[in-house]
Motif scaffolding. Structure first.
Motif, PDB file in Angstrom:
ATOM      1  N   ILE A 272      -8.656 -14.076  13.406  1.00  0.00           N
ATOM      2  CA  ILE A 272      -7.989 -12.945  14.061  1.00  0.00           C
ATOM      3  C   ILE A 272      -6.517 -13.297  14.211  1.00  0.00           C
ATOM      4  N   ILE A 273      -5.664 -12.444  13.710  1.00  0.00           N
ATOM      5  CA  ILE A 273      -4.220 -12.693  13.803  1.00  0.00           C
ATOM      6  C   ILE A 273      -3.670 -11.867  14.954  1.00  0.00           C
TER       7      ILE A 273
ATOM      8  N   ALA B  78       1.136  -5.810  10.072  1.00  0.00           N
ATOM      9  CA  ALA B  78       1.756  -7.146  10.055  1.00  0.00           C
ATOM     10  C   ALA B  78       2.482  -7.433   8.741  1.00  0.00           C
ATOM     11  N   LYS B  79       2.282  -6.596   7.742  1.00  0.00           N
ATOM     12  CA  LYS B  79       2.961  -6.724   6.438  1.00  0.00           C
ATOM     13  C   LYS B  79       2.802  -8.132   5.853  1.00  0.00           C
ATOM     14  N   ILE B  80       1.628  -8.646   5.890  1.00  0.00           N
ATOM     15  CA  ILE B  80       1.360  -9.961   5.306  1.00  0.00           C
ATOM     16  C   ILE B  80       1.166  -9.777   3.805  1.00  0.00           C
ATOM     17  N   PRO B  81       1.963 -10.477   2.975  1.00  0.00           N
ATOM     18  CA  PRO B  81       1.842 -10.299   1.525  1.00  0.00           C
ATOM     19  C   PRO B  81       0.390 -10.495   1.064  1.00  0.00           C
ATOM     20  N   GLY B  82      -0.094  -9.536   0.285  1.00  0.00           N
ATOM     21  CA  GLY B  82      -1.454  -9.632  -0.235  1.00  0.00           C
ATOM     22  C   GLY B  82      -2.495  -8.954   0.623  1.00  0.00           C
ATOM     23  N   SER B  83      -2.112  -8.530   1.838  1.00  0.00           N
ATOM     24  CA  SER B  83      -3.123  -7.938   2.731  1.00  0.00           C
ATOM     25  C   SER B  83      -3.430  -6.486   2.361  1.00  0.00           C
ATOM     26  N   GLU B  84      -2.450  -5.811   1.788  1.00  0.00           N
ATOM     27  CA  GLU B  84      -2.647  -4.388   1.508  1.00  0.00           C
ATOM     28  C   GLU B  84      -3.731  -4.193   0.444  1.00  0.00           C
ATOM     29  N   GLY B  85      -4.727  -3.427   0.783  1.00  0.00           N
ATOM     30  CA  GLY B  85      -5.817  -3.154  -0.161  1.00  0.00           C
ATOM     31  C   GLY B  85      -6.799  -4.291  -0.322  1.00  0.00           C
ATOM     32  N   ASN B  86      -6.601  -5.392   0.405  1.00  0.00           N
ATOM     33  CA  ASN B  86      -7.512  -6.537   0.304  1.00  0.00           C
ATOM     34  C   ASN B  86      -8.809  -6.209   1.042  1.00  0.00           C
ATOM     35  N   PRO B  87      -9.967  -6.281   0.368  1.00  0.00           N
ATOM     36  CA  PRO B  87     -11.221  -5.884   1.034  1.00  0.00           C
ATOM     37  C   PRO B  87     -11.636  -6.824   2.160  1.00  0.00           C
TER      38      PRO B  87
END
Ligand code: SF4
Length: 253
Positions: free
Chosen positions: A184-185, A154-163
């Motif tokens: 749930i998105i 979904a390329k949501i800013p901040g989601s990458e690597g977020n635990p």
């Protein structure tokens, strides 16, 4: 088949409605998600081919599409090898079968396993195939790629690597611990499946039950069925303890 003692060759309906009723409601030719030849029997022949037309085929991906293709090709007389990087056939059906209410998906995998063996498809599990592998394999005349899909990012800013951010694969396959409050998105089928999975906590073994592992009484309880038929529609009221005689718990559905 059942009468002949071949019940394990029966392809079980998974109650998806996607290719039968959904097509019929749109005026399209009905078919079946787990039997794509249904209603197309005159167009898709499985009659064995003459020897001269039989090929050596490699199928990459042992999910439902790869399995269905491999079985049909073998029925036509082709020599088929089915490859998958995982240790067993089934692909993403292994996640779907764990969703409460989707226990029938176990039976699709049982059906595929029986049919692959019956029609002599060679299985090469724990095997990844690269383009170089295909180029160097002179004994395989055609390759069929049935490797399925990757989850959409979904390329949501901040989601990458977020635990605190998980994919459905983390949850359904790897039992990711998500905490008590979950957003749930995506409200498509997979979003609903993940919600259902999380709303029915239990040990992992309970989520790997097959439909036949559930007694009829447990099934009545789970779905709120009134077996005495005292209530219109056969549905038990939440507070009705008298109709069931097998449990005092509320229906979980
Ligand atoms: S498409 Fe096939 S598996 Fe799905 S509900 Fe219809 S008959 Fe059952």
């Amino acid at each position: 088949k059942a009468q002949e003692g071949r019940a394990n060759e029966i392809n079980t309906c998974i109650a998806c409605n996607q290719a039968c009723l959904d097509h019929a409601f749109l005026g399209k030719t009905a078919s079946c998600l787990v039997n794509p030849r249904a209603c197309h029997e005159t167009q898709v022949s499985l009659d064995p081919l003459p020897e001269s037309e039989r090929l050596s085929l490699g199928v990459i991906g042992a999910g439902p599409a790869g399995c269905a293709f491999a079985i049909a090709a073998a029925q036509k007389g082709h020599s088929v090898t089915l490859y998958d990087s995982q240790s067993s056939i089934g692909g993403q059906f292994h996640m779907a079968k764990r969703v409460p209410g989707k226990e029938e998906f176990h039976e699709t995998l049982r059906y595929f396993e029986v049919q692959l063996a019956k029609h002599g498809v060679r299985l090469e599990m724990n095997t990844s195939i690269s383009v170089d592998d295909m180029a160097q394999d002179a004994s395989t005349q055609k390759w069929i790629v049935a490797t399925g899909v990757d989850p959409r990012d979904a390329k949501i800013p901040g989601s990458e690597g977020n635990p605190n951010v998980f994919s459905y694969i983390d949850v359904l396959k790897h039992n990711a611990k998500v905490g008590d409050k979950v957003a749930i998105i995506g409200a498509g089928g997979i979003g609903f499946d993940v919600a259902e999975f999380l709303l029915h906590p239990g040990d992992d073994g309970a989520k790997d039950k097959r439909a036949n592992d559930v007694s009829i009484e447990e099934w009545w309880d789970e779905w709120g069925v009134d077996p005495t038929n005292k209530v219109a529609g056969g549905l038990r009221k939440d507070d009705d303890d008298t109709s069931k005689g097998h449990s005092s718990s509320k229906p979980t559905r």
